[in-house]
Design a protein around this motif. Structure first.
Motif, mmCIF file in Angstrom:
data_model
loop_
_atom_site.group_PDB
_atom_site.id
_atom_site.type_symbol
_atom_site.label_atom_id
_atom_site.label_comp_id
_atom_site.label_asym_id
_atom_site.label_seq_id
_atom_site.Cartn_x
_atom_site.Cartn_y
_atom_site.Cartn_z
ATOM 1 N N ASN A 1 0.830 -1.213 0.000
ATOM 2 C CA ASN A 1 0.000 0.000 0.000
ATOM 3 C C ASN A 1 0.860 1.257 0.000
ATOM 4 O O ASN A 1 0.570 2.238 -0.688
ATOM 5 N N ILE B 1 0.594 4.607 -2.448
ATOM 6 C CA ILE B 1 0.239 5.833 -1.717
ATOM 7 C C ILE B 1 1.354 6.864 -1.866
ATOM 8 O O ILE B 1 1.094 8.058 -2.065
ATOM 9 N N SER C 1 -0.990 4.919 4.717
ATOM 10 C CA SER C 1 -0.923 3.472 4.530
ATOM 11 C C SER C 1 -1.389 2.738 5.783
ATOM 12 O O SER C 1 -2.086 1.707 5.690
ATOM 13 N N PHE D 1 -5.265 2.926 5.850
ATOM 14 C CA PHE D 1 -5.878 2.078 4.821
ATOM 15 C C PHE D 1 -5.717 0.597 5.157
ATOM 16 O O PHE D 1 -6.641 -0.200 4.946
ATOM 17 N N THR D 2 -4.524 0.238 5.663
ATOM 18 C CA THR D 2 -4.275 -1.171 5.976
ATOM 19 C C THR D 2 -5.082 -1.612 7.188
ATOM 20 O O THR D 2 -5.679 -2.700 7.185
ATOM 21 N N LYS E 1 -7.882 -0.329 8.310
ATOM 22 C CA LYS E 1 -9.313 -0.327 7.979
ATOM 23 C C LYS E 1 -9.660 -1.355 6.901
ATOM 24 O O LYS E 1 -10.840 -1.518 6.568
ATOM 25 N N LEU F 1 -9.150 -1.279 3.709
ATOM 26 C CA LEU F 1 -9.768 -0.626 2.559
ATOM 27 C C LEU F 1 -9.138 -1.135 1.269
ATOM 28 O O LEU F 1 -8.022 -1.667 1.264
ATOM 29 N N THR G 1 -7.193 -0.243 -1.127
ATOM 30 C CA THR G 1 -6.232 0.825 -1.431
ATOM 31 C C THR G 1 -6.009 0.967 -2.930
ATOM 32 O O THR G 1 -5.934 2.082 -3.452
ATOM 33 N N ASN H 1 -4.624 -6.733 -1.197
ATOM 34 C CA ASN H 1 -5.654 -6.036 -0.424
ATOM 35 C C ASN H 1 -6.931 -6.862 -0.321
ATOM 36 O O ASN H 1 -7.567 -6.907 0.727
#
Length: 646
Positions: free
Chosen positions: A339, A343, A375, A378-379, A381, A383, A385, A639
């Motif tokens: 991620n 990002i 990151s 996002f990781t 949660k 999500l 990415t 992901n």
């Protein structure tokens, strides 16, 4: 006596009118002096340049490793060439006053052996300008600029006497017979020679004067800089500022290929086979300060780009190892750092709006902290990415290249390495790959939210037509990327409009669509005043024949092979292939989960891989494009699969 006095007055008036020309020639004649120095850095520039000089940075790179024969013949031909070092054997002056270059036949043979019929088809500085006269003062390889195709300079001196009167008298004598003078001038760390050069410049202030060094000065050399040097330009009657040209389209930068076309333009001439372009001047009241700032920012951004590319390659190799070893304790880290890669690309684009790359340390801290924090969110949660960042990146890059490309150039992913001198404007192959990969993943990510088939097709056309526009000669100017974007567009039409039915009719339809798009772009570029790379190539092919195309293809092919087999690119390529192979072969449960959450993943995968392979084949740095495109695909995989397990 009264009858002849008016005649005497008229004669005296005419003599006085034309007598005060500093070198005794017609005042309307254009005279040009090229001064080649042994050393010129930014500090020395401040001592030499007065308020009438425009200043720039010149990429002095020739093909292959640096040597003076290659450098000066690149300037002399307006094309990058590579020669063996040591082929220049010196000068000698003939009894008739001509200067002959020793070893010139070897230089010509070397050029013809490397580039077929080079001597016949390509214009040379000394030959093209021979009719208006080219003189030379000096005794070194800079004579290669001034000589004709037989290695002869018709006028000049094979020594330099560092005395004001001698330099003045010799220059006047040569410029009385010729319009152009190439002067080799060595400081040799002798302070008095700086003042002598300033006096010389003042003496011939009515001339066009171009000053540049023979090599990169020691205090401008960096770990990353082996090609950028200052260049000074004084053109009577023209405004001062920072130099640029259509070769670079970047304020402050020209190339060594541009000197020959500029001298031709000064004297009302042109060449149909030059790759370089004549100078342009961006108005600036303090060009030296601007150039110093541009140089520092360029060096800093080069460092930043190399550092981030190194980080990305390390992450790819390091965590692929743990994935292959089934180290489930490392799965969260794999997702997090994969991620982090995409990002950081988006963050670098956003930071391109600002100028924090003036300081490498500050840039790295700010960029890493933002990328790391985003990151982590996002990781944690869990999500998607890849889908979210691909959409944001695609929107930002397409809007940027059309409306404000500078912020893309100021990012590590969009930075065109001005020091390497391969590309100066438009999308580089890494940025091209990010654009195409993000468009594919973004489209399939938002498609499931489009509950109308007509709307899906409208969005598809918009997305993949934007790719073509962004990479066209009008904006991104990436010929290989433009071709790849057409292939991607046709694949999407085939998959979504033609329902993957491969009939003769569909093949003809797709071929016609692709041909129309390709030839429309080439036609517009070829007939444009400011031609891009493809337009210039077609123009040269028209003059030189298909040999020009073969030379370009051969050079690009050698570059592609070289980059592909060299680390770290070869290692990254290998690890990505291993990652994908293991993912599809050994993880049936994860693949089922992937297909459940992303029903069209197989189609998406095939389209992205084919696009990556096309980008790999048609670009000289295709391995870099392939690496970035596959990396976006791997982020999507981890992901949706292992990202849900941690």
């Amino acid at each position: 006596m009264r009858k002849i006095r008016p005649s005497i007055v008229i004669i005296i008036f005419i003599v006085l009118l034309f007598a005060d020309v500093s070198y005794g020639v017609d005042a309307h004649d254009e005279k040009t002096i090229l001064i080649v120095l042994d050393n010129l850095d930014l500090e020395m520039t401040s001592k030499i340049a007065d308020e009438d000089f425009s200043i720039g940075l010149m990429n002095s790179k020739a093909r292959g490793s640096y040597n003076e024969e290659s450098y000066f013949m690149t300037i002399a031909t307006g094309r990058k060439v590579k020669l063996k070092e040591g082929e220049f054997k010196g000068l000698y002056k003939r009894s008739n006053g001509e200067i002959a270059v020793k070893g010139y036949s070897n230089i010509i043979n070397d050029l013809n052996n490397r580039y077929e019929d080079f001597n016949t088809n390509i214009d040379f500085f000394g030959q093209k300008l021979k009719n208006i006269g080219v003189g030379y003062i000096g005794n070194d390889t800079s004579a290669l600029i001034a000589c004709d195709k037989n290695g002869i300079i018709e006028d000049g001196e094979t020594k330099v006497v560092y005395e004001k009167e001698w330099l003045k008298n010799q220059t006047k004598a040569i410029l009385n017979r010729s319009d152009i003078l190439v002067l080799s001038y060595d400081f040799q760390d002798i302070e008095e020679r700086i003042g002598l050069l300033k006096d010389y410049i003042d003496e011939f202030s009515d001339c066009n004067i171009i000053i540049f060094p023979r090599k990169v000065p020691a205090n401008m050399r960096r770990i990353v800089n082996n090609s950028i040097v200052p260049i000074l330009y004084k053109a009577p009657g023209r405004n001062i500022g920072t130099l640029t040209s259509l070769s670079t389209r970047r304020d402050g930068f020209i190339t060594s290929l541009d000197i020959f076309p500029e001298v031709l333009s000064i004297h009302g001439l042109s060449s149909k086979v030059n790759i370089g372009k004549s100078f342009r001047i961006a108005p600036d009241r303090n060009p030296l300060e601007t150039i110093g700032d541009i140089f520092n920012r360029t060096v800093n951004l080069t460092h930043i780009t190399y550092i981030y590319h190194g980080i990305i390659y390390f992450i790819q190799i390091y965590f692929t190892y743990f994935y292959i070893k089934n180290r489930s304790d490392k799965y969260w880290d794999i997702v997090f750092y994969f991620n982090f890669i995409i990002i950081s690309i988006f963050v670098s684009l956003v930071l391109g709006f600002f100028s924090i790359h003036r300081n490498v340390f500050v840039y790295l801290i700010v960029s890493a902290m933002i990328s790391y924090g985003v990151s982590y969110i996002f990781t944690t949660k869990k999500l998607n990415t890849a889908g979210i960042l691909s959409t944001l990146t695609f929107i930002l890059m397409t809007a940027g290249i059309i409306f404000y490309p500078d912020f893309i150039y100021n990012s590590y992913i969009g930075y065109d390495n001005l020091i390497a001198g391969v590309r100066f404007y438009g999308f580089n192959n890494g940025a091209m790959a990010v654009l195409l990969a993000s468009s594919i993943i973004s489209y399939f990510s938002i498609k499931k939210y489009l509950h109308n088939e007509a709307l899906e097709k409208i969005v598809l056309i918009a997305y993949f037509a934007l790719n073509i526009l962004a990479l066209s000669s009008r904006f991104g100017v990436n010929t290989g990327g433009f071709f790849t974007s057409i292939i991607l567009f046709l694949m999407m039409v085939y998959a979504e409009f033609l329902n993957r039915k491969l009939s003769l009719k569909n093949i003809i339809i797709l071929s016609l669509i692709g041909a129309i798009i390709l030839f429309a772009n080439l036609y517009i570029d070829f007939n444009s005043i400011n031609k891009g790379h493809a337009g210039n190539l077609i123009y040269r092919i028209k003059i030189l024949g298909l040999k020009e195309l073969f030379d370009v293809v051969k050079t690009k092919l050698f570059d592609l092979i070289g980059l592909t087999i060299l680390p770290p690119w070869s290692v990254v390529l290998f690890t990505q292939i291993i990652f994908m192979k293991k993912f599809w072969q050994d993880n049936n449960l994860r693949i089922s989960s992937l297909k459940w959450k992303r029903p069209e993943i197989h189609k998406e995968y095939i389209i992205l891989i084919i696009t990556a392979i096309v980008a790999f084949v048609v670009n000289d740095t295709g391995v870099i494009a392939f690496n970035f495109m596959v990396q976006y695909l791997l982020v999507l995989f981890v992901n949706i699969t292992i990202g849900q397990e941690v």
